[in-house]
Motif scaffolding. Structure first.
Motif, PDB file in Angstrom:
ATOM      1  N   LEU A 186      -6.567  -6.181 -21.282  1.00  0.00           N
ATOM      2  CA  LEU A 186      -7.738  -6.419 -20.030  1.00  0.00           C
ATOM      3  C   LEU A 186      -8.150  -5.416 -19.691  1.00  0.00           C
ATOM      4  O   LEU A 186      -7.458  -4.025 -19.829  1.00  0.00           O
ATOM      5  N   PRO A 187      -9.581  -4.962 -19.357  1.00  0.00           N
ATOM      6  CA  PRO A 187      -9.994  -3.635 -19.212  1.00  0.00           C
ATOM      7  C   PRO A 187      -8.965  -3.033 -18.024  1.00  0.00           C
ATOM      8  O   PRO A 187      -8.610  -4.001 -17.052  1.00  0.00           O
ATOM      9  N   GLU A 188      -9.214  -1.804 -17.769  1.00  0.00           N
ATOM     10  CA  GLU A 188      -8.394  -1.191 -16.605  1.00  0.00           C
ATOM     11  C   GLU A 188      -9.330  -1.131 -15.410  1.00  0.00           C
ATOM     12  O   GLU A 188      -8.638  -1.483 -14.257  1.00  0.00           O
ATOM     13  N   GLU A 189     -10.408  -1.565 -15.210  1.00  0.00           N
ATOM     14  CA  GLU A 189     -11.156  -1.730 -14.204  1.00  0.00           C
ATOM     15  C   GLU A 189     -11.426  -3.203 -13.693  1.00  0.00           C
ATOM     16  O   GLU A 189     -12.099  -3.905 -14.408  1.00  0.00           O
ATOM     17  N   ILE A 190     -10.444  -3.649 -13.143  1.00  0.00           N
ATOM     18  CA  ILE A 190     -10.157  -4.898 -12.690  1.00  0.00           C
ATOM     19  C   ILE A 190      -9.639  -4.947 -11.368  1.00  0.00           C
ATOM     20  O   ILE A 190      -8.980  -4.127 -11.049  1.00  0.00           O
ATOM     21  N   VAL A 191      -9.754  -6.216 -10.671  1.00  0.00           N
ATOM     22  CA  VAL A 191      -9.257  -6.612  -9.448  1.00  0.00           C
ATOM     23  C   VAL A 191      -7.950  -7.360  -9.604  1.00  0.00           C
ATOM     24  O   VAL A 191      -7.905  -8.284 -10.252  1.00  0.00           O
ATOM     25  N   TYR A 192      -7.009  -6.863  -8.995  1.00  0.00           N
ATOM     26  CA  TYR A 192      -5.651  -7.735  -9.054  1.00  0.00           C
ATOM     27  C   TYR A 192      -5.375  -8.665  -7.820  1.00  0.00           C
ATOM     28  O   TYR A 192      -5.637  -8.145  -6.844  1.00  0.00           O
ATOM     29  N   ALA A 193      -5.048  -9.745  -8.012  1.00  0.00           N
ATOM     30  CA  ALA A 193      -5.062 -10.769  -6.900  1.00  0.00           C
ATOM     31  C   ALA A 193      -3.882 -11.654  -7.242  1.00  0.00           C
ATOM     32  O   ALA A 193      -3.602 -11.685  -8.392  1.00  0.00           O
ATOM     33  N   GLY A 194      -3.183 -11.948  -6.002  1.00  0.00           N
ATOM     34  CA  GLY A 194      -2.161 -12.965  -6.148  1.00  0.00           C
ATOM     35  C   GLY A 194      -1.720 -13.579  -4.932  1.00  0.00           C
ATOM     36  O   GLY A 194      -2.084 -13.193  -3.782  1.00  0.00           O
ATOM     37  N   PHE A 195      -1.079 -14.904  -5.113  1.00  0.00           N
ATOM     38  CA  PHE A 195      -0.790 -15.969  -4.007  1.00  0.00           C
ATOM     39  C   PHE A 195       0.867 -15.601  -3.849  1.00  0.00           C
ATOM     40  O   PHE A 195       1.281 -15.728  -4.889  1.00  0.00           O
ATOM     41  N   SER A 196       1.306 -15.004  -2.644  1.00  0.00           N
ATOM     42  CA  SER A 196       2.573 -15.423  -2.332  1.00  0.00           C
ATOM     43  C   SER A 196       3.609 -14.267  -3.537  1.00  0.00           C
ATOM     44  O   SER A 196       3.396 -13.291  -3.712  1.00  0.00           O
ATOM     45  N   LEU A 197       4.481 -15.201  -4.321  1.00  0.00           N
ATOM     46  CA  LEU A 197       4.875 -14.733  -5.354  1.00  0.00           C
ATOM     47  C   LEU A 197       4.269 -13.621  -6.373  1.00  0.00           C
ATOM     48  O   LEU A 197       4.648 -12.777  -6.641  1.00  0.00           O
ATOM     49  N   GLY A 198       3.002 -14.362  -6.617  1.00  0.00           N
ATOM     50  CA  GLY A 198       1.983 -13.582  -7.413  1.00  0.00           C
ATOM     51  C   GLY A 198       1.584 -12.198  -6.888  1.00  0.00           C
ATOM     52  O   GLY A 198       0.835 -11.398  -7.609  1.00  0.00           O
ATOM     53  N   VAL A 199       1.772 -11.969  -5.566  1.00  0.00           N
ATOM     54  CA  VAL A 199       1.325 -10.729  -5.040  1.00  0.00           C
ATOM     55  C   VAL A 199       2.333  -9.404  -5.556  1.00  0.00           C
ATOM     56  O   VAL A 199       1.619  -8.506  -5.724  1.00  0.00           O
ATOM     57  N   LEU A 200       3.234  -9.928  -5.815  1.00  0.00           N
ATOM     58  CA  LEU A 200       4.261  -8.604  -6.499  1.00  0.00           C
ATOM     59  C   LEU A 200       3.552  -8.219  -7.940  1.00  0.00           C
ATOM     60  O   LEU A 200       3.398  -7.006  -8.092  1.00  0.00           O
ATOM     61  N   PRO A 201       3.201  -8.985  -8.890  1.00  0.00           N
ATOM     62  CA  PRO A 201       2.737  -8.253 -10.012  1.00  0.00           C
ATOM     63  C   PRO A 201       1.212  -7.583  -9.618  1.00  0.00           C
ATOM     64  O   PRO A 201       0.898  -6.629 -10.313  1.00  0.00           O
ATOM     65  N   ALA A 202       0.499  -8.267  -8.874  1.00  0.00           N
ATOM     66  CA  ALA A 202      -0.761  -7.873  -8.387  1.00  0.00           C
ATOM     67  C   ALA A 202      -0.778  -6.599  -7.646  1.00  0.00           C
ATOM     68  O   ALA A 202      -1.492  -5.549  -8.094  1.00  0.00           O
ATOM     69  N   GLN A 203       0.365  -6.656  -6.812  1.00  0.00           N
ATOM     70  CA  GLN A 203       0.261  -5.165  -6.012  1.00  0.00           C
ATOM     71  C   GLN A 203       0.802  -4.106  -6.884  1.00  0.00           C
ATOM     72  O   GLN A 203       0.445  -2.932  -6.891  1.00  0.00           O
ATOM     73  N   LYS A 204       1.827  -4.375  -7.748  1.00  0.00           N
ATOM     74  CA  LYS A 204       2.439  -3.302  -8.721  1.00  0.00           C
ATOM     75  C   LYS A 204       1.059  -3.052  -9.518  1.00  0.00           C
ATOM     76  O   LYS A 204       1.038  -1.621  -9.747  1.00  0.00           O
ATOM     77  N   LEU A 205       0.295  -3.704 -10.138  1.00  0.00           N
ATOM     78  CA  LEU A 205      -0.726  -3.261 -11.010  1.00  0.00           C
ATOM     79  C   LEU A 205      -1.667  -2.640 -10.253  1.00  0.00           C
ATOM     80  O   LEU A 205      -2.104  -1.475 -10.734  1.00  0.00           O
ATOM     81  N   ALA A 206      -2.086  -2.976  -9.138  1.00  0.00           N
ATOM     82  CA  ALA A 206      -3.037  -2.389  -8.290  1.00  0.00           C
ATOM     83  C   ALA A 206      -2.376  -0.661  -7.933  1.00  0.00           C
ATOM     84  O   ALA A 206      -3.355   0.210  -8.009  1.00  0.00           O
ATOM     85  N   GLN A 207      -1.321  -0.579  -7.814  1.00  0.00           N
ATOM     86  CA  GLN A 207      -0.768   0.460  -7.268  1.00  0.00           C
ATOM     87  C   GLN A 207      -0.435   1.313  -8.508  1.00  0.00           C
ATOM     88  O   GLN A 207      -0.353   2.842  -8.379  1.00  0.00           O
ATOM     89  N   THR A 208      -0.089   1.008  -9.820  1.00  0.00           N
ATOM     90  CA  THR A 208       0.279   1.830 -10.909  1.00  0.00           C
ATOM     91  C   THR A 208      -0.469   1.852 -12.176  1.00  0.00           C
ATOM     92  O   THR A 208      -0.349   2.714 -12.899  1.00  0.00           O
ATOM     93  N   ARG A 209      -1.445   0.868 -12.099  1.00  0.00           N
ATOM     94  CA  ARG A 209      -2.263   0.883 -13.534  1.00  0.00           C
ATOM     95  C   ARG A 209      -3.614   1.451 -13.254  1.00  0.00           C
ATOM     96  O   ARG A 209      -4.447   1.149 -12.143  1.00  0.00           O
ATOM     97  N   ALA A 210      -3.894   2.469 -13.958  1.00  0.00           N
ATOM     98  CA  ALA A 210      -5.154   3.263 -13.916  1.00  0.00           C
ATOM     99  C   ALA A 210      -6.193   2.524 -13.808  1.00  0.00           C
ATOM    100  O   ALA A 210      -6.343   1.374 -14.585  1.00  0.00           O
TER     101      ALA A 210
END
Length: 193
Positions: free
Chosen positions: A71-95
């Motif tokens: 997927l493109p680097e320029e993307i929005v990461y979103a998650g519900f509850s448990l899904g917040v974990l990968p969303a937040q990790k990607l938002a913080q660590t993926r350029a």
């Protein structure tokens, strides 16, 4: 229009998650909804959390991170509850992250690094008396995330429901869900302006 990678909660990739994604798509956004549970869905939160424990939270987090591959680097990461974990990790660590939308959960920023990346806006949505969001410390992590920031916001809705935006679930709160969708759409529409 924004491109969004939306991760499901511990009930799996349910019709409610698909309906939320559909709301975003109807407004012109591209939304990817990977299935971290590989086809398993649950109607009971305890059963869903139990399944997540069987698979392993680290394994689910890794599946989420891999879902961004291609997927493109320029993307929005979103998650519900448990899904917040990968969303937040990607938002913080993926350029290149354009933003993050964290629904019914938030973990401390130091879980995935030392600081939230500059220039990455975020929204956190939760109910002000949801025992999972409040008693488990997520609201405190959210308050810390948005402190002293003009581009990160915490939205609290009155009520006790955890998956309040999960259409079709007993915990669904239509008024709060509609306001949440409206705020998320404003956030997505405002990116890049």
């Amino acid at each position: 229009m924004a491109e969004v990678l939306l991760f499901h909660h511990s009930l799996g990739l349910t019709e409610g998650v698909a309906a939320f994604a559909g709301e975003l798509r109807r407004s012109g956004h591209t939304v990817h909804t990977p299935d971290l549970y590989e086809g398993h869905t649950f109607t009971d939160l305890q059963a869903g959390v139990g399944y997540a424990g069987e698979v392993g939270f680290d394994a689910l987090l890794e599946r989420g991170v891999r879902a961004a591959d291609g997927l493109p680097e320029e993307i929005v990461y979103a998650g519900f509850s448990l899904g917040v974990l990968p969303a937040q990790k990607l938002a913080q660590t993926r350029a290149g992250a354009l933003g993050a939308v964290l629904l019914s959960a938030c973990v401390p920023v130091d879980s995935f690094g030392t600081a939230w990346p500059a220039g990455v806006p975020a929204q956190v949505h939760g109910m002000d008396a949801d025992p999972f969001f409040v008693d488990d410390g997520d609201v405190d992590a959210a308050r810390s995330l948005v402190a002293d920031s003009e581009d990160r916001r915490l939205f609290l809705y009155p009520g006790t429901s955890h998956l309040f935006a999960e259409r079709g679930a007993p915990s669904y709160v239509p008024e709060a869900a509609a306001l949440c969708v409206e705020r998320v759409l404003c956030f997505l529409d405002g990116l890049g302006r």
